[in-house]
Design an enzyme around this catalytic site. Structure first.
Site, PDB file in Angstrom:
ATOM      1  N   SER A 138      39.606  41.617  39.153  1.00 13.71           N
ATOM      2  CA  SER A 138      38.373  40.927  38.757  1.00 13.71           C
ATOM      3  C   SER A 138      37.589  41.694  37.709  1.00 13.71           C
ATOM      4  CB  SER A 138      37.489  40.722  39.989  1.00 13.71           C
ATOM      5  OG  SER A 138      36.219  40.228  39.631  1.00 13.71           O
ATOM      6  N   TYR A 162      32.655  43.979  46.633  1.00 13.34           N
ATOM      7  CA  TYR A 162      33.785  43.203  46.118  1.00 13.34           C
ATOM      8  C   TYR A 162      34.375  43.859  44.881  1.00 13.34           C
ATOM      9  CZ  TYR A 162      36.216  39.586  43.473  1.00 13.34           C
ATOM     10  OH  TYR A 162      37.146  38.900  42.734  1.00 13.34           O
ATOM     11  N   LYS A 202      34.428  25.850  46.426  1.00  9.93           N
ATOM     12  CA  LYS A 202      33.851  27.192  46.482  1.00  9.93           C
ATOM     13  C   LYS A 202      32.354  27.146  46.785  1.00  9.93           C
ATOM     14  CE  LYS A 202      35.008  30.399  43.642  1.00  9.93           C
ATOM     15  NZ  LYS A 202      35.147  31.154  42.384  1.00  9.93           N
TER      16      LYS A 202
END
Length: 323
Positions: free
Chosen positions: A126, A149, A188
């Site tokens: 990411s 994250y 999402k």
């Protein structure tokens, strides 16, 4: 060729599963699916939804990547390649233990399984690994994760790099997705792209709520079709970590302007204070200079991507109105 897609009922995973099935591959989707459970931030723990797979005809296995039974299922399938998309991908989740177990521990297990099976492994990293590092963000030079994250994805990249250094025959490719938007992201929820969120706002009220200074808040927005192409290219790439992005930064203001034109809406913009200052990426733009070993170059401009996505945004709005 046999392909496994973990997180295959999610946004990117379902697009990959359907793409490779269309190419004639035998595809196994692994997903734990949305159970309705939520994290402390109120967002769902899983985004996989059966409706993302209505056009899919391959095998589906409902399982958690942290469960040994799921790994056994993958082993029995004996894939030539594993596309590992399953993760806790919500940057606002505060349960660090869950993030580390799901994103790091399970990744190590899957990477070791790929080694045992002789499978190629392509995994989702990411752009969150860069935090608020100055643009353009460069691999192994700009990493400054600002949340658990982003940290977990950075650790995955380090682990994969060390694995390949000690296992020269391994094929492990990490793709650092920047701001992905496009078809099948609806489930999402609040973590869907601002392209979809702005589009639905504008169709509902003719208004778009923007943070103050949105003309200077920029992201490297990349369309889902380009992300699918990057994953396919990763099958032939040299092991390593690559930026999966356009290399161009566009503002949130420009998204609203493009949507207004595509949706034919005379939009009214409302500006609100940004409550995320201090934990917010104000400018992302991928440095593609280290992508020489990945035969991928984004083809979709923001204008072209939004235009292609517009019909689905309209359809989602109609379904929400009739719900």
């Amino acid at each position: 060729m046999k392909i496994v897609v973990t997180g295959g009922a999610g946004f990117i995973g379902s697009n990959l599963a359907k793409h490779f099935e269309d190419l004639g591959y035998e595809v196994l989707v692994i997903d734990c699916f949305n159970s309705g459970e939520r994290f402390s931030n109120g967002n769902f723990k899983a985004f996989g939804d059966y409706r993302n797979l209505l056009d899919f005809s391959g095998e589906i296995y409902c399982g958690d990547i942290c469960d040994i039974k799921t790994l056994e299922k993958i082993a029995d399938f004996a894939p030539h390649a594993i596309f590992h998309e399953a993760a806790i991908s919500d940057t606002t989740v505060s349960e660090q233990d869950a993030i580390m177990r799901t994103n790091i521990n399970a990744f190590v297990d899957i990477m070791n399984l790929a080694k045992k099976l002789g499978s190629k492994l392509v995994y989702a990293s990411s752009g969150a690994v860069y935090g608020d590092a100055p643009s353009p963000q460069s691999i192994w030079a700009s990493e400054k994760p600002k949340n658990a994250y982003g940290f977990s994805k950075f650790m995955m990249d380090k682990i994969a790099s060390n694995h390949c250094a000690t296992n020269p025959s391994a094929h492990v490719v990490g793709l650092r997705y920047f701001n992905v938007y496009g078809k099948s992201e609806y489930f999402k929820g609040k973590t869907a792209s601002m392209v979809l969120q702005f589009g639905l706002q504008m169709l509902k009220s003719g208004k778009a709520r923007l943070f103050e200074g949105s003309d200077k808040i920029c992201r490297d927005f990349v369309y889902i079709c380009d992300i699918v192409a990057a994953n396919e290219a990763a099958l032939k790439a040299k092991s390593g970590v690559y930026n999966a992005a356009t290399g161009k930064a566009r503002s949130f203001e420009s998204i609203v302007d493009i949507l207004a034109e595509v949706l034919n809406i005379n939009v009214k913009k409302e500006y609100i204070p940004n409550p995320f200052i201090g934990a917010y990426q104000f400018h992302t733009q991928a440095d593609l200079g280290k992508n020489a070993n990945l035969e991928f170059l984004a083809k979709w401009s923001l204008e072209a991507g939004i235009a292609d996505y517009a019909d689905e945004i309209k359809e989602i709005f109609k379904k929400e109105q009739n719900a």
